[in-house]
Every structure is written in structure tokens, then in C-alpha cells.
Scaffold this active site. Structure first.
Site, PDB file in Angstrom:
ATOM      1  N   ARG A  63       0.819  -1.220   0.000  1.00 17.43           N
ATOM      2  CA  ARG A  63       0.000   0.000   0.000  1.00 17.43           C
ATOM      3  C   ARG A  63       0.847   1.261   0.000  1.00 17.43           C
ATOM      4  O   ARG A  63       0.367   2.323  -0.396  1.00 17.43           O
ATOM      5  CB  ARG A  63      -1.001  -0.025   1.146  1.00 17.43           C
ATOM      6  CG  ARG A  63      -2.110  -1.062   0.896  1.00 17.43           C
ATOM      7  CD  ARG A  63      -3.079  -1.107   2.036  1.00 17.43           C
ATOM      8  NE  ARG A  63      -2.409  -1.586   3.230  1.00 17.43           N
ATOM      9  CZ  ARG A  63      -2.779  -2.637   3.942  1.00 17.43           C
ATOM     10  NH1 ARG A  63      -3.843  -3.308   3.604  1.00 17.43           N
ATOM     11  NH2 ARG A  63      -2.099  -3.005   5.004  1.00 17.43           N
ATOM     12  N   GLU A 100       6.708 -10.517  14.219  1.00 16.82           N
ATOM     13  CA  GLU A 100       6.232 -11.095  15.478  1.00 16.82           C
ATOM     14  C   GLU A 100       6.345 -12.613  15.463  1.00 16.82           C
ATOM     15  O   GLU A 100       6.716 -13.223  16.461  1.00 16.82           O
ATOM     16  CB  GLU A 100       4.777 -10.676  15.708  1.00 16.82           C
ATOM     17  CG  GLU A 100       4.261 -11.046  17.067  1.00 16.82           C
ATOM     18  CD  GLU A 100       2.866 -10.498  17.325  1.00 16.82           C
ATOM     19  OE1 GLU A 100       2.307 -10.854  18.368  1.00 16.82           O
ATOM     20  OE2 GLU A 100       2.344  -9.737  16.495  1.00 16.82           O
TER      21      GLU A 100
END
Length: 179
Positions: A63, A100
């Protein structure tokens, strides 16, 4: 809140449990589909680019491409995509970084960056800051300077700003919206 921020926020849709249960996804496609909101965002980010003294815009996949390219055009600057590993032809610089739950790698064409370039990194969301931090490392390894980072939304509860501030070395991190 300013009128532009109110407009932008009104065009971001919350999607519950996407991409996995418990996550509230911030969908910017309604903002992109609204010419008034998309133009207001492009103008605001282009103003940041001009104020930062940027000579080029780097957009982060995916994006960041959608936002960064029109910002570059509006500000009269070049645009450089930072892609996921294996997506750019030819010689690239790559940078691995931790996520993560695993790791990832991004790449840039080094010849698109030069000593003396001041790069504004543009993306849609600042979350944990891993991708932005890796992009700053790539930019500096190519010999360019980081002029700053500009994002549409900052997810403050994920503490990405705290992670990035030491690496920014005083360059600004500007968020249109704090969520």
C-alpha cells in the site's frame, strides 16, 4: 481534529476478525475510492515531502506504492519501490528483519538511490515498525539519507514509534492519524 483528518478517518472502514480472529483491520480502500479523500491525503503527504527536503519518495510494499507514487508526482520527486525479496529484477540490496512470528526480507534497486539523496519513506500504516526500520537500513546502506517517514495511520498501541525514533536520528515521523 482538522477537517482533513476527519475526512480521512471517515473513509477508513473497520473490518473485524481480519486477517485472523481478534484483529480489527483498518481498510483504506474506501479512502482510495473517494477522490476528495485520496486527493487530500496525497496533498498532505506531498506537503510533508516538501517540508522534509526530500529528493525522492520510497514506498513500502504494497500500500506504500499506492500512496507514495502520487505523492512523488505531486511533490515533483522520483519514486522508488521497496519490495518483498525476489520481486525486483537485477541487482538489489536486501535487508532481513524480524516479525512477530518469523522474519521477512525487503529489497531495493541500489542504483535508484544516490549519495546526497534525501528519502521520505511513505506507507499506509505504522504498526510495530519492523518494515520501516529495515527500509531505513537499506536507504543508508545505499548511501542516501533518511529525510523522514510519513504514514496515513499510526497504531500507537503497537509502539512502532518508540522502536523507530533511535534509528530516525532526529528525522521526523509524521502520522496523519493516530489510532
Amino acid at each position: 481534529m482538522t477537517a482533513v483528518k476527519e475526512l480521512l478517518l471517515s473513509r477508513i472502514r473497520d473490518v473485524a476478525d481480519y486477517p485472523e480472529p481478534g484483529v480489527m483491520f483498518k481498510d483504506i480502500t474506501p479512502l482510495l475510492a473517494d477522490p476528495e479523500a485520496f486527493t487530500a491525503l496525497t496533498d498532505a503527504l506531498a506537503d510533508i515531502a516538501v517540508r522534509s527536503g526530500a529528493t525522492k519518495i520510497v514506498g513500502l510494499e504494497a500500500r506504500g506504492f499506492i500512496l507514495g507514487a502520487p505523492v512523488a508526482v505531486r511533490a515533483g520527486l522520483g519514486f522508488i519501490p521497496v519490495r518483498k525479496a525476489g520481486k525486483l529484477p537485477g541487482a538489489t540490496l536486501s535487508q532481513a528483519y524480524d516479525l512477530e512470528y518469523g522474519s521477512a526480507e525487503i529489497e531495493v534497486h541500489a542504483e535508484d538511490l544516490s549519495t546526497g539523496d534525501r528519502i521520505l519513506i511513505v506507507d499506509d500504516v505504522l504498526a510495530t515498525g519492523g518494515t520501516a526500520e529495515a527500509s531505513m537500513q537499506l536507504i543508508r546502506r545505499a548511501g542516501a539519507e533518511v529525510a523522514g517517514i510519513a504514514v496515513l495511520m499510526e497504531l500507537g498501541f503497537l509502539n512502532g514509534r518508540a522502536r523507530l525514533e533511535p534509528a530516525l536520528s532526529g528525522a521526523p515521523l509524521e502520522s496523519m492519524l493516530h489510532i
